[in-house]
Design an enzyme around this catalytic site. Structure first.
Site, short mmCIF file in Angstrom:
data_model
loop_
_atom_site.label_atom_id
_atom_site.label_comp_id
_atom_site.label_asym_id
_atom_site.label_seq_id
_atom_site.Cartn_x
_atom_site.Cartn_y
_atom_site.Cartn_z
N THR A 138 -3.09 -3.54 1.93
CA THR A 138 -2.42 -4.83 2.13
C THR A 138 -1.93 -4.86 3.57
O THR A 138 -1.98 -3.85 4.28
CB THR A 138 -1.20 -4.98 1.19
OG1 THR A 138 -0.16 -4.10 1.64
CG2 THR A 138 -1.54 -4.68 -0.25
N ASP A 139 -1.42 -6.00 4.00
CA ASP A 139 -0.91 -6.11 5.36
C ASP A 139 0.26 -5.15 5.58
O ASP A 139 0.43 -4.58 6.65
CB ASP A 139 -0.47 -7.54 5.65
CG ASP A 139 -1.67 -8.47 5.74
OD1 ASP A 139 -2.80 -7.94 5.96
OD2 ASP A 139 -1.51 -9.69 5.57
N CYS A 140 1.08 -5.02 4.55
CA CYS A 140 2.26 -4.16 4.70
C CYS A 140 1.97 -2.70 4.39
O CYS A 140 2.65 -1.80 4.87
CB CYS A 140 3.40 -4.68 3.82
SG CYS A 140 2.86 -5.16 2.18
N TYR A 141 0.94 -2.46 3.56
CA TYR A 141 0.55 -1.09 3.19
C TYR A 141 -0.94 -0.91 3.44
O TYR A 141 -1.75 -1.00 2.51
CB TYR A 141 0.86 -0.84 1.71
CG TYR A 141 2.33 -0.87 1.35
CD1 TYR A 141 3.25 -0.09 2.05
CD2 TYR A 141 2.80 -1.66 0.30
CE1 TYR A 141 4.59 -0.12 1.71
CE2 TYR A 141 4.14 -1.68 -0.04
CZ TYR A 141 5.03 -0.91 0.67
OH TYR A 141 6.35 -0.92 0.34
#
Ligand code: SF4
Ligand code: SF4
Lengths: 399, 135
Positions: A138-141
């Protein structure tokens, strides 16, 4: 009742190192000798214990984040799948999970040499455990894959959370068929070849507090060698099962949901086990202290094997099919003697739950309390008892 | 007369030779075969009980060893790992000879190698895998 003690009074004695603590085995002869009133005056706490396979067990783990970070969605610990459908680096590792590559019962009966219970044992033993995790990113992970090793002492949190432990009574399993069967109650030989049972009888926690008067939510206990707590009533908690006049259920009844810090535990009391043809599980040591608040509590703890009954069930047909009933009632004195009589035949018995280890647990808990290291807790809330009307429902198949 | 339970390891090269015949004929030993795993051209294992005069027994063992056969004491080859044993008793109802037995009323399991006939029934019946066989 002439004797009335409070939790505070008992704890004060414990703190001063003055509490009189005995095990649920020792209390039997003390009561026989001195009577209820005198013993209730003298004894403050009775300790119980059990060490048996408890399948509905597992542990929540938080690994911490690597850099870059990962939202783990498939996680394997020593090849055993852990449930990752919770937050990014949290998992729940269940005791009965087996590696995806395990042939299970394709080569019947399967060996089931390794699984979640064994991983938990190895973690508790401080061994390196292989962690393999995958993510969709994901963008954050952003990270999609990680392979490394973890050790219990290095990960952030690790606590055992067991949905159902400390079953109050359990059936005795036999096999009426002509071939061996492989069950969670062990190997059952054909034609009543053996009878396997699984409780520590007079030492078992809920046989000593049959109506859950002092064992409830928040009760501090011995769990796996460390301290733990009763979190809730366990799954399949069935307080309204038929009982004897002493209040003890004649078939599976109450259960407890338990929680405790894995980091405090000892591999001696947390053991992965394999049941051929069935699967893997975890043997866990559980010990519950019972405050002798009055003669009534004392009377419960003085229960002995000969006064506790269970049902003999046929695991070849009537149990799996959910039809037919008990082949007869036996008491734990008979079961412990090594043979019971079923349909006129002498059948050798095996306990599966370890009585000698249960006794050790009751002794350890006793010494913790005697040494003033372990105080008793009054339940924050009771677990449902006989007046709750709670029943166990079967699963109805709908169309 | 002495009697010993031993594990014989035959290297593949000698598996087809009649060693046991010689033990009986030349050394006057009684042989009770408890477990045999012999395959042509592969390493073979035998668990046997050998009995006879002490002198003959020793000579017989030397004869086997000179032929490249390893003679190992049974107690070191089949181990009941007391540390791992949880005393759950699952093995005791599988064991036909009482070699693994629950002592009562203390409910502690004990292993008596002398009584073991190496039927292997206990191996996978043990949830803790406390019985280790190295033969
Ligand atoms: S191998 Fe057979 S005889 Fe020996 S201990 Fe195991 S079950 Fe008993
Ligand atoms: S089955 Fe294994 S753990 Fe259980 S008593 Fe026998 S040797 Fe011990």
């Amino acid at each position: 009742m002439k004797i009335n003690k409070t939790y505070e009074e008992i704890n004060e004695k414990i703190s001063k190192g003055e509490a009189v603590v005995v095990t649920a085995e020792e209390i039997i002869s003390i009561v026989e000798e001195k009577g209820l009133e005198q013993t209730a005056k003298e004894v403050d706490v009775v300790t119980t214990g059990t060490f048996g396979p408890m399948c509905s067990s597992g542990a929540f783990l938080n690994f911490g984040h690597p850099t870059p970070k990962i939202r783990m969605s498939k996680v394997y610990l020593n090849g055993v799948n852990a449930y990752a459908g919770i937050a990014a680096v949290d998992v729940y590792l269940g005791a009965t999970e087996i590696p995806e590559a395990d042939p299970a019962n394709q080569n019947y009966p399967g060996d089931f040499n390794y699984g979640g219970g064994h991983v938990i044992e190895e973690l508790v033993a401080g061994k390196d455990v292989r962690l393999e995790a995958y993510s969709y990113g994901t963008d954050c992970y952003p990270r999609k894959k990680i392979r490394t090793f973890i050790r219990l002492q290095d990960i952030n949190e690790a606590f055992m959370f067991n949905a159902r432990n400390a079953y109050q009574n359990y059936a005795t399993a036999v096999n009426l068929s002509e071939k061996s069967i492989y069950t969670y109650m062990g190997i059952l030989k054909p034609n009543l070849g053996n009878a396997n049972y699984s409780t520590s009888g007079q030492l078992s926690p809920l046989f000593n507090d049959p109506y859950y008067k002092t064992t409830g939510i928040g009760t501090r206990i011995f769990l796996g060698g460390g301290t733990g707590y009763v979190a809730w009533h366990g799954t399949q908690h069935n307080p309204c099962a038929d009982r004897t006049d002493k209040g003890v259920p004649r078939s599976p009844a109450g259960t407890l949901s338990l929680i405790g810090d894995l980091k405090q535990m000892d591999p001696h009391w947390v053991r992965g086990v394999s049941y051929i043809g069935y699967g893997v599980s975890l043997m866990i040591g559980v010990g519950v202290p019972i405050p002798i608040l009055n003669e009534e509590m004392l009377r419960y703890t003085a229960i002995k094997d000969e006064e506790i009954y269970t049902q003999v069930l046929d695991y070849s047909e009537s149990f799996p099919q959910g039809i037919g009933g008990s082949l007869g009632e036996v008491d734990y004195g008979q079961l412990k003697s090594g043979t019971i009589t079923v349909q006129g035949k002498e059948v050798p018995t095996a306990p599966l739950s370890s009585y000698s280890k249960a006794k050790e647990i009751a002794e350890i808990l006793k010494s913790w309390i005697q040494d003033g290291k372990f105080l008793l807790t009054e339940p924050v809330e009771s677990v449902p008892s006989v007046d709750s009307g709670k029943k166990m429902n079967p699963l109805k198949i709908r169309r | 007369m002495i009697k010993h339970k031993v594990v014989l390891l035959f290297p593949a090269a000698v598996v087809e030779q009649p060693f046991l015949y010689h033990l009986v004929k030349d050394y006057d030993l009684f042989i009770n075969i408890l477990r045999a795993n012999i395959n042509p051209k592969k390493e073979g294992r035998l668990v046997v009980e050998l009995s006879g005069e002490e002198k003959n027994y020793e000579k017989g063992v030397r004869f086997l060893e000179s032929g490249g056969i390893e003679v190992l004491p049974f107690e070191q080859q089949m181990i009941w790992n007391e540390e791992r044993c949880t005393h759950c008793g699952a093995c005791t109802v599988m064991c036909p000879t009482g070699a693994l037995e629950m002592s009562r009323p203390d409910m502690i399991v004990r292993f008596d190698g002398d009584k073991c006939v190496v039927c292997e029934h206990c191996f996978k019946a043990c949830p803790a895998r406390a019985i280790e066989a190295h033969y």
